[in-house]
Design an enzyme around this catalytic site. Sequence first.
Site, PDB file in Angstrom:
ATOM      1  N   ASP A   1      -6.425 -25.442  -2.087  1.00 57.83           N
ATOM      2  CA  ASP A   1      -6.815 -24.695  -3.270  1.00 57.83           C
ATOM      3  C   ASP A   1      -7.909 -23.715  -2.847  1.00 57.83           C
ATOM      4  OD1 ASP A   1      -6.897 -24.079  -6.018  1.00 57.83           O
ATOM      5  OD2 ASP A   1      -8.664 -25.343  -6.265  1.00 57.83           O
TER       6      ASP A   1
ATOM      7  N   ASP B   1      -4.462 -29.809  -9.533  1.00 54.12           N
ATOM      8  CA  ASP B   1      -4.085 -30.180  -8.163  1.00 54.12           C
ATOM      9  C   ASP B   1      -3.519 -31.598  -8.058  1.00 54.12           C
ATOM     10  OD1 ASP B   1      -5.057 -27.736  -7.093  1.00 54.12           O
ATOM     11  OD2 ASP B   1      -7.094 -28.523  -7.186  1.00 54.12           O
TER      12      ASP B   1
ATOM     13  N   ASP C   1      -9.449 -29.717  -6.111  1.00 55.27           N
ATOM     14  CA  ASP C   1     -10.525 -30.341  -6.881  1.00 55.27           C
ATOM     15  C   ASP C   1     -10.246 -30.381  -8.377  1.00 55.27           C
ATOM     16  OD1 ASP C   1     -10.713 -27.687  -7.434  1.00 55.27           O
ATOM     17  OD2 ASP C   1     -12.833 -27.466  -6.945  1.00 55.27           O
TER      18      ASP C   1
END
Length: 904
Positions: A331, A649, A645
């Site tokens: 990410d 996700d 995070d």
Amino acid sequence: METLLEKHWHRLDAKQTAELFSVDPDRGLDRFEHESRLKHFGENVISGKRSKTTLERLLLQFHQPLVYILLVAGGITAALQEWVDAGVILGVVLVNALVGFFQEAKAVKALNSLAESMKVEATVLRCGESLRIDASQLVPGDVVLLRSGDKVPADLRLVSARELRVDESTLTGESVPVEKQNTVCAHQAVLAERSCMVFAGTLVNYGQGRGIVVATGNRTEIGMISGMVESADELETPLTRKITKFSHTLLVAILALAAASFLLGILRNEPASEMFMAAVALAVGAIPEGLPAAVTIILALGVSRMAGRKAIVRRLPAVETLGGTTVICSDKTGTLTENQMTVQAIFAGGQNYRVSGTGYSPKGDVFPDREGNETMDNQALRACLLAGMLCNDARIRKDGDRLTADGDPTEAALLVSAAKFGLEREDEKKTAPRRDEIPFESELQYMVTLHGQGQDSSAPDMAYMKGAVERVLDCCETALAPDGGTQPLDREQILEMQNQLASKGLRVLALARKPLPGHSGLNREDVAQGMVFLGLQGMIDPPRPEVMQAIAACHKAGVSVKMITGDHAVTAQAIGTQLGLCGGPGLPGQACPVITGREIAAMNDKELIGRVTDVPVFARVSPEQKLRLVMALQALGEVCAMTGDGVNDAPALKQANIGIAMGISGTETAKESADMVLTDDNFATIEAAVEEGRCVFSNLVKFIAWTLPTNAGEGLVILTAILFGATLPILPVQILWINMTTAACLGMMLAFEPMEPGIMDRPPRRPDRPILDKVILRRVGMVSVLLLISAFGLFEWEMAHGASVEKARTMAVNVFIVVEAFYLFNARSFRRSPLALGLRTNPWVPVGVGVMLLLQLVYTYTPLMNTLFSSAPISLTDWLKIGLCGLVVFLLVEFEKKRTSAGI
């Protein structure tokens, strides 16, 4: 009513939405209608999934093929009243299970975390009255009132919005708060672009709004993520697959040999009971009893070392999986970047400036661009920074060891850039106190504040404006020159500079001012024209300083890195280019190709699999598409690690071969879905984890290569005795003594082997590559045959020279022990000589050998051990014969090592 929940609400206007839910947005539902809908739809909670009980987790520790064989062997030997043999076998199984149970102890709690995230309060309209209720009582059709600081309690279609901005970073990956309004969105708008919708679990950053609940519980976007987490496969790691395959192959071979030896003895008219015990001895000898415990302990030591490197591993095999990782999907927001907007470029008075430092820390400087002739003696620069500081509602505060922003992150970035220039906010607020303001509104695209001039009563009040570049320029007539005077406004130059900054992924704000003498208040007409342009400030959520080096190290190790984010394509491409994601080592400046979520949606699975390898950056990606990208990589045989995070996700974290969550900024959902949590939120820690994983696997292979000759040698000795109708040189209980004591005192010392030089210069192991390659298997076979010759030969020599069977067997047992002790030094490296390694690099090896020799003295000379294990004392000359066998094996292995390379 049920069919309503399937609609795409961003396509409908607010009036249509209200009509479909039969609700008046100014009144809300009445009491009885609410109770009816609550009964029909249920509470606004995410349903959890039952996790394994403590007993189930304990029993699963026995679910291994090798353990099944040991349990059967232990049961049969107990039935034959061989209590010592049975006790040792079953004790081995129990110890292994307890070690695995206490070290692993992982329960999947992701769905419970999601449910916890829904436990908030909400303000609703019921019968025209505003009520504060538990969010679990919301139903579709409820009218919810939102204000700054609220956590959105359900998915809402906005009816009205006033300066409403929502932080959706945990859901979409968007790095800045999203402006919301109530107008209809495009039909094909992805989640991050549905500006007329707000979603459960996100946070109202600024403004007010009113919306109709269109989805609750599992039907919300966060609830659908819950469903994806639940449906994501619990993948086996490469290690567990290889160990399982290895165990199955070993199981078949052991059972076949044991059955063949039993039948051979029966055909030779040997007593069935003796042949059965010989077959059990063969099976017990061939089974590496210490392997399950060794795998668990070596991984546990890796977990302990990783904890010291700021990574908490929640599932033991994840340590090794990192070592075999071929691609890391990361990410962007908060993982590769700081998740703190930072001004990096300023254009003022026709001159360019750079700003050093990252995040909300005031450490850094404003300095001229080295490519131009800029000077710091520029009044337009100071005025531009002052405007950003005064026309600002954000606040930066210290939260523990970290600096965090209350308010809009872009405004926080303006405060920091001014502080780096040396402006003190409190002093400037006293000098120029705020008198009035025009708040930011989406239709205006700017914010204006009016400030007095403190002690100077003769100076006029000053209006400061910040906002979108084109909109601010429309209000400007002149620009501030470096000397403090005004100069003609060069609109083309300013727009060209905006395009240059935007092409680097920076978000650009324009700043302006205007003296307003005799004004006690502000209105739009006051600033619609006559503003003086001060400058531009370009900001971005910057990459972490250490990440570029970590990515370069990953590329060098043959591990590709991909960015998967919900942010805009231009921003993602700029960050990816800065990090060197596109070209790998040596090509950090090459522009990164990008695929957007809309393009992914238009691809079928085959097309996506064909493109996913070559593209390093994926932008505007939804949670479903993150999951799909991970699955596409896995379809190509990649071992995929996923970092993240946010709530968005979680499904991909669980689907990946190893999920890595951020410990500081990560949501509980992400942490509970992950296999590993980085306590410092540092992508660079992953490099250390990959390194540690490779070391763990290397040490595990060393242990297997060391222990197999013992088992194979024992099996060959038993099989040879049966073939020739000879007395068994070693008994089942003696075999267990050899296997367990050598595994504990000798083999376990390999777990402490330090990392070999150049371990990160090697390419990742292929997922389909077996644990042991041909060179190591050849070495294992050679040592096994040498053990057979030494142990069987010395046993027969002693028997031929009149020694008792107890003494001859003691000689054979000690041959196995001493040869394995010598071979331990060989096994410390597949390439290097133990003389080159030295003893100081792993002092546990000589300690283990010393303890093992002491145990053998106890085994050989104490009456209790003589009784339990049918051993007998031997002479010094006998020890010299045994030592000579060990030395010969050591020298032959070193000779073979020099001729070949294991390639590991």
